[in-house]
Design an enzyme around this catalytic site. Structure first.
Site, mmCIF file in Angstrom:
data_model
loop_
_atom_site.group_PDB
_atom_site.id
_atom_site.type_symbol
_atom_site.label_atom_id
_atom_site.label_comp_id
_atom_site.label_asym_id
_atom_site.label_seq_id
_atom_site.Cartn_x
_atom_site.Cartn_y
_atom_site.Cartn_z
ATOM 1 N N PHE A 373 16.477 -68.588 -29.398
ATOM 2 C CA PHE A 373 15.845 -69.875 -29.125
ATOM 3 C C PHE A 373 16.245 -70.892 -30.183
ATOM 4 O O PHE A 373 16.307 -70.566 -31.376
ATOM 5 C CB PHE A 373 14.315 -69.753 -29.165
ATOM 6 C CG PHE A 373 13.719 -68.893 -28.093
ATOM 7 C CD1 PHE A 373 13.263 -69.451 -26.905
ATOM 8 C CD2 PHE A 373 13.594 -67.529 -28.275
ATOM 9 C CE1 PHE A 373 12.703 -68.663 -25.927
ATOM 10 C CE2 PHE A 373 13.032 -66.725 -27.300
ATOM 11 C CZ PHE A 373 12.584 -67.291 -26.121
ATOM 12 N N ASP A 374 16.518 -72.107 -29.751
ATOM 13 C CA ASP A 374 16.544 -73.218 -30.690
ATOM 14 C C ASP A 374 15.095 -73.508 -31.061
ATOM 15 O O ASP A 374 14.181 -73.216 -30.287
ATOM 16 C CB ASP A 374 17.196 -74.439 -30.040
ATOM 17 C CG ASP A 374 17.260 -75.611 -30.992
ATOM 18 O OD1 ASP A 374 17.677 -75.415 -32.139
ATOM 19 O OD2 ASP A 374 16.875 -76.724 -30.589
ATOM 20 N N LYS A 375 14.850 -74.064 -32.230
ATOM 21 C CA LYS A 375 13.464 -74.284 -32.656
ATOM 22 C C LYS A 375 12.902 -75.604 -32.135
ATOM 23 O O LYS A 375 11.980 -75.627 -31.325
ATOM 24 C CB LYS A 375 13.359 -74.256 -34.187
ATOM 25 C CG LYS A 375 11.921 -74.493 -34.684
ATOM 26 C CD LYS A 375 11.849 -74.527 -36.190
ATOM 27 C CE LYS A 375 12.403 -75.821 -36.758
ATOM 28 N NZ LYS A 375 11.511 -76.998 -36.447
#
Length: 687
Positions: A373-375
């Site tokens: 996941f990107d944050k």
């Protein structure tokens, strides 16, 4: 005009499906075979079904009539010939079309078997073969039409006309004639005619067909229409609307931002149609298998026809056995096993607000056990919030917040705006006013509040400006806040330290429950890749329940990390599809959130979650898992039936029972795939 658009969408879907489906299962245009268009126009698009029924009636009367003395043998034979005509008409036309292209497919095998039965005088059995094949073919087209129509129905959601406000007057125009900047009036319970943003009125809008959101979304007007029109990427979900959505009880004035052919709904339908040409590895395998298998079947039947040379039977009996082998070995069910599941899966996903671009990402997502996941904006809300307030000495929390907000009101930095916003939410009015604002680049800011110079910034700021140094105990507090992932700001008024405040991009409320749901679906390795510092990444990862966090990554570092994970068994990458597009492109499957508001995300992602809703992810993964299971089940079932029928016919099973099992297995495979259309979207609840 809407009907023209719907027919075009259906035609586009059929055109790409013809490339995607096995050659012997060419789809029809709303059940209209391209090779039987004239008959379908006369018979209302039901020519194949009607011919199959007529074949059955002629077969039944021609077979039983002479047996019970109802009619003469000659008349009964004429009815059997008619059964051959009605049962073989569409099959013959398809076979001729394929043979002209140098392709010998299943239709050809069936015709050879039926002709062989006729040569042997088994007219009733040959007609029975054609009857079952034509019924099976018609039912398959009907079933597959349901899957196609589930997507094509989206094209019919946009109204034909729109009410446009121009000056003091309103006029009705076709949506094809809407221009960017037009103001359309949407009354209660009407479909929105175009993408745009609300300039007047408020209402709850059901945008489930586009984003998959189960509850209506409250819509409000923008503060500044001119600014909104020039900054479409900054529109909020509360102001943005989509063509095809259903307005609630309020009335809305909407400024058009896209032409009708460029709306999000139009792009989704087009991309879904294009997705059906992207075949999965299983589809490619079955097509290659068919090209080898069909010639082998013909060779086996040819050899079997000479079995009378070594067996105690007549040449006619050997020929009959060869025809039965042709029927038994025809890979109808195998050919349609994967395309039917892919089409149904893509259609179901589109209804749920998920755009899956073909069989390859659909099948790949069904096997992966790792996801990254990107944050920012994916696991988190995407904007910083004031999460920790630590007064120092005799300062109060209120004093610390008031002084901080007074200074930060003069800054346009996103962190400063977050401080002002959250302080206003906590305290209401901000009586303190600041002046003489100065930006100390890379360290902080300064200003005057109540005649005192106030400094706000990092630890390094108080090492470079005059005044009392940072107390050790306050330094320790700030370091602890940083370890917990906070972005810290130290506040000093004159020579008096007021304390420190900590900001953080807070995780979405449903992030933890979504991660738990993904684990339940079989994903074992879940991680985060972020450009934020490692402490922030660790704090967010721990809060939402991820296994690992990789921080301090530049965009090129993200690409390298994803490439390494891909090499280690494959990985899906979830982001916004814009600033993390390179990393998503290097993942096994790229998944973009909030794609309904981003053309870039729609183009770059393999799977696009139309709503900015993390809860849609378990639905997409679960549907992919279910599709993969159905594909595997269909393949093993269809191969098993062929493996059983070939030896059975070699040892004497007749054409009639063989074709009954053969066509039955094909319908079972299609019916199994259609179960995907009823896949339940069980959205997870926030933790």
């Amino acid at each position: 005009m809407k009907h023209v658009r719907v027919r075009k969408v259906v035609a586009d879907l059929n055109a790409v499906e013809e490339e995607n489906m096995p050659e012997n299962h060419t789809p029809d245009d709303g059940h209209n075979h391209a090779h039987g268009g004239f008959l379908n126009r006369i018979l209302g698009g039901r020519a194949e079904v009607i011919f199959a029924v007529l074949c059955g009636i002629c077969l039944l009367l021609g077979w039983l009539g002479p047996k019970y003395g109802i009619m003469s043998e000659q008349f009964g034979f004429g009815l059997l010939l008619a059964a051959y005509f009605f049962g073989g008409y569409f099959t013959l036309r398809e076979a001729v079309e394929k043979i002209s292209k140098g392709q010998f497919q299943i239709d050809f095998l069936m015709l050879v078997a039926a002709s062989g039965a006729a040569i042997l005088g088994e007219w009733a059995e040959g007609a029975f073969l054609l009857f079952l094949f034509s019924v099976g073919h018609a039912l398959e087209n009907y079933a597959m039409g349901r899957a196609r129509n589930a997507v094509a129905a989206l094209a019919g959601l946009t109204p034909d006309e729109a009410l446009v406000r121009r000056g003091d007057k309103t006029e009705t125009v076709l949506i094809e004639n809407l221009l960017v900047g037009d103001i359309v009036v949407v009354r209660s319970n009407e479909r929105l005619p175009a993408d745009g943003f609300v300039v007047k009125g408020s209402s709850a809008v059901n945008q489930a067909p586009i984003t998959g959101e189960s509850a209506p979304v409250d819509k409000l007007p923008v503060d500044d229409p001119e600014f909104a029109a020039a900054n479409l990427d900054k529109l909020t979900p509360q102001t943005r609307v989509f063509a095809g959505s259903l307005n609630g009880s309020g009335s809305l004035d909407v400024q058009v931002t896209k032409l009708s052919g460029e709306s999000t709904l139009a792009r989704v339908v087009t991309l879904v149609a294009e997705a059906q040409t992207r075949q999965s590895p299983t589809q490619n395998f079955t097509k290659k298998f068919e090209k080898i298998f069909v010639p082998c079947v013909i060779a086996l039947a040819f050899v079997t026809s000479f079995s009378f040379l070594i067996l105690d039977e007549t040449a006619a009996q050997s020929f009959y056995r060869a025809m039965a082998v042709l029927v038994a070995a025809s890979p109808c069910a195998l050919a349609i096993a994967t395309p039917s599941a892919v089409l149904s899966g893509v259609a179901r996903a589109a209804r749920g607000g998920v755009l899956i671009k073909g069989g390859a990402p659909l099948e790949a997502m069904g096997h992966l056990d790792a996801i990254a996941f990107d944050k920012t904006g994916t696991l988190t809300i995407g904007e910083p919030h004031l999460v920790e307030i630590t007064p120092y000495g005799d300062a109060t929390e209120t004093e610390l917040l008031q002084v901080s907000a007074a200074v930060e009101m003069l800054s346009d930095h996103p962190l400063a705006q977050a401080v002002v916003r959250d302080v206003k939410d906590r305290l209401g009015d901000l009586p303190s006013e600041a002046s003489d604002f100065a930006n100390i680049i890379g360290q902080g800011v300064s200003a005057k509040v109540d005649s005192k110079v106030v400094h706000i910034g990092k630890t390094a700021l108080f090492e470079s400006v005059a005044g009392l140094p940072l107390p050790d105990d306050l330094r320790g507090t700030v370091e602890a806040m940083s370890q917990n992932g906070r972005t810290t700001m130290i506040v000093r008024s004159g020579d008096r330290y007021l304390g420190a405040i900590g900001l953080m991009d807070t995780p979405r409320e449903d992030a933890r429950s979504v991660i738990a749901a993904l684990r339940d679906l079989g994903l074992k390795r879940m991680m985060m890749i972020s450009g934020d510092n490692q402490n922030v990444a660790n704090a967010v990862a721990k809060e939402v329940g991820l296994d690992t966090a990789f921080g301090d990554l530049m965009p090129e570092d993200k690409v390298t990390k994803i490439a390494a994970l891909k090499a280690d068994g494959g990985v899906a990458m979830v982001g916004d599809g814009v600033n993390d597009a390179p990393a998503m492109a290097n993942a096994t499957v790229g998944i973009a959130m909030g794609a309904a508001g981003s053309d870039v995300a729609l183009e770059t992602a393999d799977i696009a979650l139309m709503a900015d809703d993390l809860q849609t992810l378990p639905f997409a993964v679960g549907l992919s898992r279910k599709t993969s299971r159905i594909i595997r089940l269909n393949l093993w079932f269809s191969l098993g039936v062929v493996a059983l029928l070939i030896p059975a016919t070699l040892f004497g099973l007749g054409i009639g029972p063989a074709v009954l099992v053969h066509e039955g297995s094909t319908l079972v495979v299609v019916a199994n795939a259609l179960r995907l259309l009823a896949f339940k979207d069980n959205r997870v609840k926030s933790a």
